[in-house]
Design an enzyme around this catalytic site. Structure first.
Site, PDB file in Angstrom:
ATOM      1  CD  GLU A  40      -3.004  -0.790   2.348  1.00  0.00           C
ATOM      2  OE1 GLU A  40      -2.801   0.144   3.161  1.00  0.00           O
ATOM      3  OE2 GLU A  40      -3.932  -1.607   2.471  1.00  0.00           O
ATOM      4  CD  GLN A  98      -6.985   0.797 -22.427  1.00  0.00           C
ATOM      5  OE1 GLN A  98      -8.030   0.323 -21.999  1.00  0.00           O
ATOM      6  NE2 GLN A  98      -5.809   0.528 -21.889  1.00  0.00           N
ATOM      7  CG  HIS A 131      -2.595   8.578 -28.336  1.00  0.00           C
ATOM      8  ND1 HIS A 131      -1.558   8.410 -29.227  1.00  0.00           N
ATOM      9  CD2 HIS A 131      -3.595   7.747 -28.758  1.00  0.00           C
ATOM     10  CE1 HIS A 131      -1.900   7.514 -30.142  1.00  0.00           C
ATOM     11  NE2 HIS A 131      -3.131   7.107 -29.884  1.00  0.00           N
ATOM     12  CE  LYS A 193      -0.039   3.531 -37.167  1.00  0.00           C
ATOM     13  NZ  LYS A 193       0.793   3.588 -35.970  1.00  0.00           N
ATOM     14  N   GLY A 226       7.747  -0.020 -32.814  1.00  0.00           N
ATOM     15  CA  GLY A 226       7.437  -0.744 -34.051  1.00  0.00           C
ATOM     16  C   GLY A 226       7.021   0.182 -35.176  1.00  0.00           C
TER      17      GLY A 226
END
Length: 312
Positions: A40, A98, A131, A193, A226
C-alpha cells in the site's frame, strides 16, 4: 493576481519536478512517498499547504498504476489539508490510447481515469501532448493542454535542414506534423498504416514526396517503437537521405530500445516528460527538457494569465 505556489511530486519523475521548481524559483515541497509492507502507498505532506495553489507533478509512466495511485493520494492529501486549489500536472497522461470503444464491450479507460482524478479532488489538470485531444472533454474541470512541438522545432532549426519533409507516421498525427512543418517551413508527408493488433503496425503507403529529402518523423508516443522503425525503413526505401524520429513521450517499452538501435535513424529526439533510462551505446539520443514550458504554464495559471500565448 498571484497566490503562493507549492510544488510537490510523486516518485514518477522527481528530476523533472526539481527542474520545474528551479525554473519557477521555489523549492520543491516536502512530500514523502513510501510503501507499507503489503505494498500500500503511504503519502506524507510535511509542510503546510493551507491557502496555497498546489501543483502536483506526476507523469503516468511505468509502473503506471503505481504512479496513478500516488497522484490520486497526493490530490486527496493536499485537498484535505485546505489547499486553495489542487492542480494535477501530468506531463504524460496514461491510458490515453483507450479513449473510445473500438470493439463491443471495450472500456473507455481514459474517461475512467479522468473521473478518478476529478473525484479525488483536483481543481485543474495540466497535461502535455495527449494522444487523443478529446480527452480534454472527459473532464468537467479546467484543462490546460501543452505541446512540446515548439521545443522540438527550435532544436531542429539548429540543424539547418534545407531539404526536409515532416512525416506523420499515421493519419491520426497529421495535425501534429502540420504544426511542426509550419514552424520549420517544410512540407509534410503521411504514412498510411494499418494496425492489426495493439503494438503492431504495418506500413501501407507513403503519401507525399520524400525522395532525396531528410525525413523528420513526429509522433506523440514511442512505445515499442514498431511504428517508428517500420516508418523509417519505408522512408529510406522510398529514397529519403536520412530520417530523424521525434516524440514527446519516450515510453520505450519492451523491445523499443533494441529496435531503435538497429533502425536507420540519424537521431531520436524526445522530451523528459518520462525519465529516459537504459539507452544503448551507439544510439544518438537527444532529450529536450520541458521544465521551462511547464514552469511557465504554472506561473501563468497562478497569476491568472493566458497559457495559450505560450504557443503563438
Amino acid at each position: 493576481m498571484s497566490h503562493k505556489i507549492k510544488l510537490f511530486c510523486g516518485s514518477a519523475n522527481r528530476k523533472l519536478a526539481e527542474e520545474i521548481a528551479q525554473y519557477i524559483g521555489i523549492p520543491l515541497g516536502k512530500a514523502e512517498v513510501g510503501r507499507f509492507s503489503d505494498g500500500e502507498i503511504q503519502i506524507g505532506i510535511r509542510e503546510s499547504v493551507r491557502g496555497t495553489n498546489v501543483f502536483l507533478i506526476q507523469p503516468m509512466s511505468a509502473p503506471i498504476n503505481e504512479h496513478i495511485m500516488e497522484l490520486l493520494i497526493l490530490i486527496d492529501a493536499t485537498k484535505r489539508a485546505s489547499a486553495r486549489s489542487v492542480n494535477a500536472v501530468i506531463p504524460y497522461y496514461g491510458y490515453a490510447r483507450q479513449d473510445r470503444k473500438t470493439r463491443a464491450r471495450d472500456p473507455i479507460t481514459a474517461k475512467l481515469l479522468a473521473d478518478l482524478i476529478t473525484a479525488a479532488g483536483a481543481d485543474r489538470v495540466v497535461a502535455m501532448d495527449l494522444h487523443a485531444g478529446q480527452i480534454q472533454g472527459f473532464f468537467n474541470i479546467p484543462f490546460d493542454h501543452l505541446t512540446a512541438v515548439p521545443i522540438i522545432a527550435d532544436y531542429l532549426k539548429e540543424k539547418n535542414i534545407s531539404r526536409g519533409v515532416v512525416v506523420s507516421p499515421d493519419l491520426g498525427g497529421v495535425t501534429r506534423a502540420r504544426e511542426l512543418a509550419n514552424r520549420l517551413g517544410l512540407p509534410i508527408a503521411v504514412i498510411d498504416k494499418k494496425r492489426p493488433a495493439p503494438n503492431q503496425a504495418e506500413v501501407m503507403n507513403i503519401i507525399g514526396e520524400v525522395k532525396n529529402m531528410v525525413a523528420i518523423l513526429i509522433d506523440d508516443i514511442i512505445d515499442t517503437a514498431g511504428t517508428i522503425v517500420l516508418a523509417a525503413e519505408a522512408l529510406m526505401e522510398a529514397g529519403a537521405t536520412g530520417v530523424y524520429a521525434c516524440c514527446s513521450h519516450p515510453v520505450f517499452s519492451g523491445p523499443a530500445l533494441e529496435r531503435l538501435s538497429r533502425a536507420p535513424l540519424e537521431e531520436v529526439i524526445c522530451t523528459n516528460s518520462i525519465p529516459v533510462e537504459g539507452i544503448p551505446a551507439g544510439v544518438k539520443f537527444k532529450v529536450l527538457s520541458v521544465a521551462p514550458l511547464i514552469g511557465e504554464a504554472i506561473i501563468r495559471i497562478n497569476e491568472e494569465r493566458s497559457v495559450s500565448e505560450l504557443f503563438v
